[in-house]
Design an enzyme around this catalytic site. Structure first.
Site, PDB file in Angstrom:
ATOM      1  N   ASP A 190      -1.831   7.116  -3.701  1.00  0.00           N
ATOM      2  CA  ASP A 190      -1.503   5.806  -3.152  1.00  0.00           C
ATOM      3  C   ASP A 190      -1.224   4.791  -4.273  1.00  0.00           C
ATOM      4  OD1 ASP A 190      -1.580   4.243  -0.551  1.00  0.00           O
ATOM      5  OD2 ASP A 190      -3.052   3.086  -1.681  1.00  0.00           O
ATOM      6  N   GLU A 221       3.095   7.990  -4.663  1.00  0.00           N
ATOM      7  CA  GLU A 221       3.650   6.909  -3.864  1.00  0.00           C
ATOM      8  C   GLU A 221       3.901   5.780  -4.849  1.00  0.00           C
ATOM      9  OE1 GLU A 221       2.997   3.468  -0.556  1.00  0.00           O
ATOM     10  OE2 GLU A 221       1.561   3.868  -2.115  1.00  0.00           O
TER      11      GLU A 221
HETATM   12  C1  GLC Z   1       0.086   2.225   0.317  1.00  0.00           C
HETATM   13  C2  GLC Z   1      -0.183   2.759   1.701  1.00  0.00           C
HETATM   14  C3  GLC Z   1      -0.340   1.607   2.625  1.00  0.00           C
HETATM   15  C4  GLC Z   1      -1.520   0.784   2.147  1.00  0.00           C
HETATM   16  C5  GLC Z   1      -1.364   0.364   0.691  1.00  0.00           C
HETATM   17  C6  GLC Z   1      -2.647  -0.119   0.120  1.00  0.00           C
HETATM   18  O1  GLC Z   1       1.291   1.555   0.230  1.00  0.00           O
HETATM   19  O2  GLC Z   1       0.832   3.634   2.096  1.00  0.00           O
HETATM   20  O3  GLC Z   1      -0.521   1.994   3.947  1.00  0.00           O
HETATM   21  O4  GLC Z   1      -1.640  -0.354   2.942  1.00  0.00           O
HETATM   22  O5  GLC Z   1      -0.963   1.437  -0.106  1.00  0.00           O
HETATM   23  O6  GLC Z   1      -3.545   0.942  -0.056  1.00  0.00           O
END
Ligand code: GLC
Length: 530
Positions: free
Chosen positions: A193, A255
């Protein structure tokens, strides 16, 4: 082909309206039948759920909402028994404010080792009453919150998600241990994340530019001080060494909302992560030139580091593509749609979504699906505002609807309570009254349904080894995109007029019926020339 399961909205075994791990296990046959290779589970760890579980209070357990550690073990084992690999979500940029470390930090004095695990600073102004810098939270409002003793802590997201201090060796050691905890339990990897956020520019300099989760898009522009700092890479190199010390193939997926593709490619260099989400692809407009450009750029960038390219159209943070592509603008990370916003054209959206998915599933590399897209599920665009739970809605002062519309529990059986999501009518977000037609049991075995389209495409993708490539463009005009991948030819018609198929074309699958031997507007077709 990796399928994202959003646990709270996939299947509810207990009837409390929140999906859970036993629910997922009971529906694994669906994923095996669909033909996916792996599932990625969004967080199921103990959490106050300030951000639907992306606020983790304990990285080594399961929230009672979702089950127990034994349920997680069973899910992993049952998935493996069906040949499905399991990837879990790791949230290293921040913990929950309910994490033991943060409770200790709040109780300890400014400057204490407990506070060094997070990003605490004194404020500016005469009494330190102004935040240490001008950063804003991705969800809206300031990125700093002040404690009663006067110090401020940084949170790039909700105030319940304090950012960790990755310059602290204790933080690094802790996450190495968390990786091992889940690897020992048999997981095949991690989706990381906010992988581009862990390291901040040391001086925490002000940033006057607009600040979103996406970090700047042009190479020659200054980089925002909170995103994509070079220091993140050594963290992933260390993690890679841990994964490589385990038997079998274990993967790290970033991500990282990083543009351009050349910057993103740095996350998947040979000694770092294995894959990174390609959000530039998700954000690309639905036109032939835009799709041609993003596909070409993505392939070139990952080829330059020898990593597989990835493709994604929907996830739990963006408007579902069956609605996004029916919104006219057709690009951008549309931040939720509410009842008084312009509504998507559902038929157009679904038609384009099917064409887009079939185009994506023909691309070499790794494709990511989000639960429900195999049903052609739209965004819930008329969700009552009182039902909204995404912190974005409140933090933006009710100006951005947020992401609840793509998180609504999915329909399995048209005539069952909660469309078969669980044994009762309970559903943590209300389901639209029109969703019976999308239910799995209305589509299974029905020729031409979106579900059967995905199933066919996934089978052909395997049989023709499309993940391997290579891809060669045959045409990239203003209206039609044509390429070959192995022995298949793929054509998408973005133009207003039908596009003729070449003589001798033998069609394997198309996203909508063809018009004699012509491909209508917003249709993708896979064929072989004999
Ligand atoms: C990422 C996740 C999202 C979350 C954010 C903070 O972007 O996909 O859902 O709110 O991180 O953890």
């Amino acid at each position: 082909m990796i399928y994202q399961v959003y646990p709270r909205s996939f299947a509810d075994s207990g009837g409390d309206g929140i999906g859970d791990l036993p629910g997922i296990t009971s529906r694994l046959d669906h994923l095996a039948e669909l033909g996916v290779d792996a599932l990625w589970l969004s967080p199921f760890y103990p959490s106050p759920q300030a951000d639907a579980g992306y606020d983790v209070a304990d990285y080594r357990d399961v929230d009672p909402l979702f089950g127990t550690l034994a349920d997680a073990d069973k899910l992993i084992a049952e998935a493996k028994a069906r040949g499905l690999r399991v990837i879990v979500d790791l949230v290293p940029n921040h913990t929950s404010s309910a994490h033991r470390w943060f409770t200790e930090a709040v109780a300890a004095a400014p400057g204490s080792p407990e506070r060094q695990r997070y990003v605490f600073r004194d404020g500016k102004g005469p009494d330190g009453a102004e935040p240490p810098n001008d950063w804003v939270s991705v969800f809206g409002g300031p990125a700093w919150t002040r404690l009663p003793d006067g110090q401020w802590y940084l949170h790039l997201f909700d105030s319940g998600q304090p950012d960790l201090n990755w310059d602290n060796p204790e933080v690094r050691a802790e996450f190495l241990d968390v990786l091992r905890f889940w690897l020992d339990r048999g997981v095949d990897g991690f989706r990381v994340d906010v992988a581009h956020g862990l390291i901040k520019q040391a001086d925490l300099a002000d940033w006057q530019e607009p600040q979103e989760i996406l970090s700047g898009s042009e190479v020659d522009k200054p980089r925002p001080p909170m995103w994509d700092q070079d220091g993140v890479h050594e963290i992933y190199r260390e993690w890679r060494r841990v994964l490589d010390s385990y038997p079998g193939e274990r993967i790290l997926v970033a991500e990282a909302w990083v543009e351009p593709a050349e910057r993103l490619a740095r996350y998947v260099r040979p000694d770092e992560m294995h894959q990174a989400f390609n959000f530039e692809y998700l954000l690309a407009a639905w036109t032939a030139p835009a799709q041609y450009a993003v596909i070409t750029r993505s392939l070139e960038a990952t080829d330059s580091v020898g990593a597989p390219t990835t493709w994604v159209l929907s996830n739990h943070d963006v408007v579902r593509h069956a609605s996004r592509l029916g919104l006219g603008t057709a690009s951008g990370r549309a931040n939720g749609v509410g009842v008084d916003d312009p509504q998507p054209d559902a038929a157009l959206g679904l038609r384009r979504a099917r064409a887009a998915s079939l185009l994506m599933l023909a691309l070499p590399g790794s494709a990511y699906l989000y639960q429900g897209e195999e049903l052609g599920l739209p965004e819930h665009t008329t969700l009552p505002d009182e039902a909204r739970q995404d912190p974005t809605w409140a933090r933006s002062g009710h100006t951005e609807r947020g992401r609840d519309g793509c998180r609504v529990p999915i329909p399995w059986e048209a005539d069952a309570p909660s469309y078969g999501f669980g044994p009762t009518d309970a559903s943590w977000l209300p389901q639209p009254s029109t969703w019976a037609e999308y239910a799995l049991d209305r589509q299974r075995g029905v020729p031409g349904s979106t579900y059967e389209l995905y199933r066919t495409a996934l089978r052909l993708r395997r049989e023709h080894a499309l993940a391997r490539g290579p891809l060669r463009f045959l045409s990239s005009g203003d209206e039609v995109l044509t390429f070959t991948n192995g022995d298949l030819t793929v054509l998408t018609n973005f133009g207003a007029d039908p596009a003729p198929l070449p003589a001798g074309a033998q069609v394997l699958v198309s996203s909508a019926p063809l018009d004699d031997d012509a491909v209508p507007t917003d249709v993708t077709v896979w064929f072989r020339v004999v």
